[in-house]
Motif scaffolding. Structure first.
Motif, PDB file in Angstrom:
ATOM      1  N   UNK A  77       0.858  -1.183   0.000  1.00 49.79           N
ATOM      2  CA  UNK A  77       0.000   0.000   0.000  1.00 49.79           C
ATOM      3  C   UNK A  77       0.890   1.228   0.000  1.00 49.79           C
ATOM      4  N   UNK A  78       0.477   2.233  -0.726  1.00 47.66           N
ATOM      5  CA  UNK A  78       1.255   3.452  -0.870  1.00 47.66           C
ATOM      6  C   UNK A  78       0.482   4.652  -0.331  1.00 47.66           C
ATOM      7  N   UNK A  79       1.236   5.649   0.106  1.00 53.20           N
ATOM      8  CA  UNK A  79       0.659   6.935   0.476  1.00 53.20           C
ATOM      9  C   UNK A  79       1.479   8.006  -0.236  1.00 53.20           C
ATOM     10  N   UNK A  80       0.899   8.557  -1.287  1.00 55.64           N
ATOM     11  CA  UNK A  80       1.533   9.651  -2.008  1.00 55.64           C
ATOM     12  C   UNK A  80       1.176  10.944  -1.316  1.00 55.64           C
ATOM     13  N   UNK A  81       2.194  11.680  -0.881  1.00 53.48           N
ATOM     14  CA  UNK A  81       1.970  12.913  -0.125  1.00 53.48           C
ATOM     15  C   UNK A  81       2.556  14.074  -0.910  1.00 53.48           C
ATOM     16  N   UNK A  82       1.691  14.978  -1.315  1.00 55.25           N
ATOM     17  CA  UNK A  82       2.107  16.156  -2.072  1.00 55.25           C
ATOM     18  C   UNK A  82       1.828  17.422  -1.283  1.00 55.25           C
ATOM     19  N   UNK A  83       2.428  18.519  -1.707  1.00 50.90           N
ATOM     20  CA  UNK A  83       2.222  19.821  -1.058  1.00 50.90           C
ATOM     21  C   UNK A  83       2.384  19.707   0.448  1.00 50.90           C
ATOM     22  N   UNK A  84       3.460  19.086   0.862  1.00 53.60           N
ATOM     23  CA  UNK A  84       3.663  18.828   2.286  1.00 53.60           C
ATOM     24  C   UNK A  84       3.831  20.119   3.071  1.00 53.60           C
ATOM     25  N   UNK A  85       3.309  20.095   4.297  1.00 55.32           N
ATOM     26  CA  UNK A  85       3.360  21.232   5.197  1.00 55.32           C
ATOM     27  C   UNK A  85       4.122  20.826   6.458  1.00 55.32           C
ATOM     28  N   UNK A  86       4.579  21.823   7.200  1.00 56.25           N
ATOM     29  CA  UNK A  86       5.316  21.513   8.428  1.00 56.25           C
ATOM     30  C   UNK A  86       4.455  20.717   9.404  1.00 56.25           C
ATOM     31  N   UNK A  87       3.150  20.948   9.385  1.00 56.79           N
ATOM     32  CA  UNK A  87       2.261  20.213  10.288  1.00 56.79           C
ATOM     33  C   UNK A  87       2.067  18.756   9.895  1.00 56.79           C
ATOM     34  N   UNK A  88       2.600  18.358   8.744  1.00 50.94           N
ATOM     35  CA  UNK A  88       2.571  16.940   8.364  1.00 50.94           C
ATOM     36  C   UNK A  88       3.727  16.166   9.007  1.00 50.94           C
ATOM     37  N   UNK A  89       4.621  16.869   9.671  1.00 47.85           N
ATOM     38  CA  UNK A  89       5.738  16.204  10.348  1.00 47.85           C
ATOM     39  C   UNK A  89       5.216  15.260  11.419  1.00 47.85           C
ATOM     40  N   UNK A  90       5.598  13.996  11.304  1.00 52.98           N
ATOM     41  CA  UNK A  90       5.103  12.973  12.225  1.00 52.98           C
ATOM     42  C   UNK A  90       5.772  11.645  11.899  1.00 52.98           C
ATOM     43  N   UNK A  91       5.569  10.690  12.786  1.00 54.27           N
ATOM     44  CA  UNK A  91       5.876   9.303  12.456  1.00 54.27           C
ATOM     45  C   UNK A  91       4.627   8.713  11.821  1.00 54.27           C
ATOM     46  N   UNK A  92       4.788   8.119  10.655  1.00 57.20           N
ATOM     47  CA  UNK A  92       3.666   7.547   9.926  1.00 57.20           C
ATOM     48  C   UNK A  92       3.669   6.030  10.091  1.00 57.20           C
ATOM     49  N   UNK A  93       2.512   5.512  10.486  1.00 55.42           N
ATOM     50  CA  UNK A  93       2.359   4.089  10.743  1.00 55.42           C
ATOM     51  C   UNK A  93       1.382   3.455   9.761  1.00 55.42           C
ATOM     52  N   UNK A  94       1.718   2.277   9.327  1.00 55.96           N
ATOM     53  CA  UNK A  94       0.832   1.464   8.519  1.00 55.96           C
ATOM     54  C   UNK A  94       0.113   0.489   9.448  1.00 55.96           C
ATOM     55  N   UNK A  95      -1.178   0.287   9.212  1.00 52.03           N
ATOM     56  CA  UNK A  95      -1.961  -0.645  10.019  1.00 52.03           C
ATOM     57  C   UNK A  95      -2.819  -1.494   9.091  1.00 52.03           C
ATOM     58  N   UNK A  96      -3.047  -2.745   9.471  1.00 53.63           N
ATOM     59  CA  UNK A  96      -3.784  -3.640   8.576  1.00 53.63           C
ATOM     60  C   UNK A  96      -4.681  -4.585   9.356  1.00 53.63           C
ATOM     61  N   UNK A  97      -5.662  -5.075   8.635  1.00 54.19           N
ATOM     62  CA  UNK A  97      -6.666  -5.963   9.227  1.00 54.19           C
ATOM     63  C   UNK A  97      -7.102  -6.959   8.156  1.00 54.19           C
ATOM     64  N   UNK A  98      -7.353  -8.185   8.555  1.00 56.84           N
ATOM     65  CA  UNK A  98      -7.729  -9.197   7.568  1.00 56.84           C
ATOM     66  C   UNK A  98      -9.209  -9.556   7.614  1.00 56.84           C
ATOM     67  N   UNK A  99      -9.990  -8.832   8.449  1.00 54.84           N
ATOM     68  CA  UNK A  99     -11.409  -9.178   8.588  1.00 54.84           C
ATOM     69  C   UNK A  99     -12.348  -8.139   7.985  1.00 54.84           C
ATOM     70  N   UNK A 100     -12.064  -6.888   8.200  1.00 50.88           N
ATOM     71  CA  UNK A 100     -12.976  -5.834   7.785  1.00 50.88           C
ATOM     72  C   UNK A 100     -12.955  -5.598   6.282  1.00 50.88           C
ATOM     73  N   UNK A 101     -14.093  -5.216   5.745  1.00 48.32           N
ATOM     74  CA  UNK A 101     -14.210  -4.998   4.301  1.00 48.32           C
ATOM     75  C   UNK A 101     -13.942  -3.559   3.892  1.00 48.32           C
ATOM     76  N   UNK A 102     -14.170  -2.636   4.823  1.00 52.45           N
ATOM     77  CA  UNK A 102     -14.081  -1.229   4.464  1.00 52.45           C
ATOM     78  C   UNK A 102     -13.053  -0.514   5.306  1.00 52.45           C
ATOM     79  N   UNK A 103     -12.470   0.531   4.740  1.00 48.46           N
ATOM     80  CA  UNK A 103     -11.522   1.325   5.497  1.00 48.46           C
ATOM     81  C   UNK A 103     -12.165   1.921   6.730  1.00 48.46           C
ATOM     82  N   UNK A 104     -11.394   2.045   7.795  1.00 50.88           N
ATOM     83  CA  UNK A 104     -11.932   2.516   9.060  1.00 50.88           C
ATOM     84  C   UNK A 104     -10.952   3.510   9.673  1.00 50.88           C
TER      85      UNK A 104
END
Length: 123
Positions: A77-104
């Motif tokens: 899975x990818x996250x394309x981040x454009x027009x980045x701002x200083x407030x986007x500074x963070x640790x970014x985490x990927x999370x996954x689930x094998x049961x749910x059908x829809x994003x949550x």
């Protein structure tokens, strides 16, 4: 062994772009999300995608600037981040689930988490 491995973080100037990747192994995931945590703040939902490609965004924070996508053949899975701002500074985490059908947007909807990748946007 189930693993989520994020990559692609780094230091970028405001207005620049980065693409984060989350590579999954050990299991087929139905939904995958990105969360982020800025210094001194709680973890925040960014975007999620279902296996069929349905997407959900934290509209207030990333509307029109971030795009989530997935390549099921590569279990990535990818996250394309454009027009980045200083407030986007963070640790970014990927999370996954094998049961749910829809994003949550809820953290407890996901059973597996990556170790995080640092994104720093300089102004």
């Amino acid at each position: 062994q189930v693993q989520l491995v994020e990559s692609g973080g780094g230091l970028v100037q405001a207005g620049g772009s980065l693409r984060l990747s989350c590579a999954a192994s050990g299991r087929t995931f139905s939904r995958v999300a990105w969360f982020r945590q800025a210094p001194g703040k709680g973890r925040e939902f960014v975007a999620a995608i279902s296996r069929s490609g349905g997407v959900k965004y934290n509209v207030d924070s990333v509307k029109g600037r971030f795009t989530i996508s997935r390549d099921n053949a590569k279990d990535t899975v990818y996250l394309q981040m454009n027009s980045l701002k200083s407030e986007d500074t963070a640790v970014y985490y990927c999370a996954a689930d094998s049961k749910g059908l829809y994003g949550d947007y809820r953290m407890d909807a996901y059973d597996y988490w990556g170790q995080g990748t640092q994104v720093t946007v300089s102004s």
